[in-house]
Design an enzyme around this catalytic site. Structure first.
Site, PDB file in Angstrom:
ATOM      1  N   ASP A 224       0.883  -1.274   0.034  1.00 14.23           N
ATOM      2  CA  ASP A 224       0.014   0.023   0.052  1.00 14.23           C
ATOM      3  C   ASP A 224       1.139   1.299  -0.076  1.00 14.23           C
ATOM      4  OD1 ASP A 224      -2.748   1.202   0.641  1.00 14.23           O
ATOM      5  OD2 ASP A 224      -1.421   2.170   1.852  1.00 14.23           O
TER       6      ASP A 224
ATOM      7  N   TYR B 182       2.652   9.738  -0.153  1.00 15.28           N
ATOM      8  CA  TYR B 182       3.845   9.363   0.603  1.00 15.28           C
ATOM      9  C   TYR B 182       5.059   9.798  -0.019  1.00 15.28           C
ATOM     10  CZ  TYR B 182      -0.060   6.412   2.460  1.00 15.28           C
ATOM     11  OH  TYR B 182      -0.992   5.980   3.257  1.00 15.28           O
TER      12      TYR B 182
ATOM     13  N   HIS C  10      -7.815   9.364  -1.754  1.00 22.54           N
ATOM     14  CA  HIS C  10      -7.026   9.263  -0.336  1.00 22.54           C
ATOM     15  C   HIS C  10      -8.237   9.843   0.762  1.00 22.54           C
ATOM     16  CE1 HIS C  10      -2.876   9.215   1.155  1.00 22.54           C
ATOM     17  NE2 HIS C  10      -3.538   9.091   2.156  1.00 22.54           N
TER      18      HIS C  10
ATOM     19  N   ASN D 257     -10.841   6.918   3.934  1.00 18.60           N
ATOM     20  CA  ASN D 257     -11.191   8.001   4.870  1.00 18.60           C
ATOM     21  C   ASN D 257     -12.451   8.388   4.666  1.00 18.60           C
ATOM     22  OD1 ASN D 257      -8.557   8.206   6.836  1.00 18.60           O
ATOM     23  ND2 ASN D 257      -7.775   8.675   4.826  1.00 18.60           N
TER      24      ASN D 257
ATOM     25  N   GLY E  85      -2.387   0.767  15.831  1.00 17.70           N
ATOM     26  CA  GLY E  85      -2.720   1.893  16.755  1.00 17.70           C
ATOM     27  C   GLY E  85      -2.233   3.230  16.125  1.00 17.70           C
TER      28      GLY E  85
END
Length: 335
Positions: free
Chosen positions: A35, A40, A96, A125, A176
């Protein structure tokens, strides 16, 4: 259709040589999904790792994303991603984030699917409100929605909604996100569960996700951890363990964006939270609902300790029967 692995490597915080080496280590240890994203800035590093590996391109599933500042020129952005990846085609491309012109960008991605440049489409998202608005406007249904999901951020209602649409759910930062990794990996209950299976807390978390039919993309540049993340197919969590994970962690989820839970006299921050025997928790953000007095008394199948948790609105109604059938627990009105 196309097959998509249920576990991959996330590359959000990986760059340059570290990214290429991490992806290379993942491929060496059997990982077949990578991914990445234009945001990025590491698509070329991912491509380098793939070229250096001995894994055929057709066995690797590459996912990348268009950032909102690319939505107005999505066609150009897709071509640039293809060039940086040098992969011939992209297995999965996602938007994204929601943003201005996201529908327009998705339409361009739909055309790229028809042109053979992209195999499948997805969203990242997007939550219930965004999906209810977005899905009726598009032609090709996304195959996956990628959101933050981990034991401290379970998104139970969102996961259920997405899966009811026939769309797969993928969790980014499954160990997390947003600063909670250390708290999760050092959680005593997760460590105890891991010891029961001869696994780490991280492996328990990843397995917990898979058994909820959630795809995971943990990120790491540590070869040992990358190997461990892939080594989660030789055990299964019992229903009792799954139940205590849901019950024990959901109290944090119930706090939503408030990020605090209150135990009568003390307020604990997310990252400082520790289990407290027979502790009753109140949600500051949902005080009115909490006043209804619902709580769970659940005995851990691992440590035999009992936990008393306050929940909010339909969290209790949705999960009480399943939880109580698998764990020695009751739900009632608090005094």
């Amino acid at each position: 259709g196309y097959k998509m692995p249920i576990i991959g490597i996330g590359t959000y915080s990986l760059h340059g040589k570290a990214c290429a080496e991490a992806v290379g280590a993942a491929l060496k240890n059997g990982c077949r999904m990578i991914d990445t994203a234009s945001f990025y800035g590491n698509e070329k590093n991912v491509a380098e790792a793939i070229r250096k590996s001995e894994v055929p391109r057709k066995e690797i599933f590459i996912a990348t994303k268009l950032y909102p500042n690319q939505f107005f020129q999505a066609e150009k952005a897709i071509e640039q991603a293809l060039e940086r990846l040098g992969s011939g085609y992209i297995d999965l491309m996602l938007l994204h984030h929601p943003g201005e012109n996201d529908k327009k960008a998705y339409k361009v991605m739909e055309q790229a699917v028809k042109d053979g440049k992209i195999n499948s489409l997805g969203l990242s998202n997007y939550y219930i409100k965004e999906l209810e608005f977005f899905l009726p406007q598009i032609e090709i249904k996304p195959v996956v929605v990628q959101n933050e999901i981990h034991p401290y951020y379970q998104e139970t209602d969102v996961v259920a909604y997405i899966q009811r649409q026939g769309i797969a759910v993928e969790g980014w930062y499954p160990l997390g996100g947003r600063g909670y990794t250390e708290a999760l990996l050092n959680n005593k209950e997760l460590a105890a569960i891991g010891a029961k299976y001869g696994k780490t807390a991280a492996q328990v978390i990843l397995r917990w996700n898979l058994q909820r039919n959630i795809i995971v993309i943990p990120g790491s540049q540590n070869p040992k951890h990358i190997k461990e993340n892939m080594d989660i197919f030789d055990f299964s969590l019992t229903q009792a363990v799954l139940a205590i994970l849901i019950a024990g962690m959901a109290v944090l989820t119930a706090c939503g964006n408030n990020n605090t839970v209150k135990n009568d006299d003390n307020v604990y921050k997310y990252s400082d939270y520790e289990y407290k025997d027979e502790a009753q928790f109140y949600m500051k953000k949902n005080a009115a609902a909490a006043e209804k007095g619902y709580y769970y008394l659940a005995k851990s199948p691992v440590s035999s300790e009992e936990y008393k948790f306050m929940f909010y609105y339909d969290m209790v109604n949705a999960n009480s029967v399943a939880l109580c059938s698998n764990v020695n627990c009751t739900h009632d009105n608090a005094e």
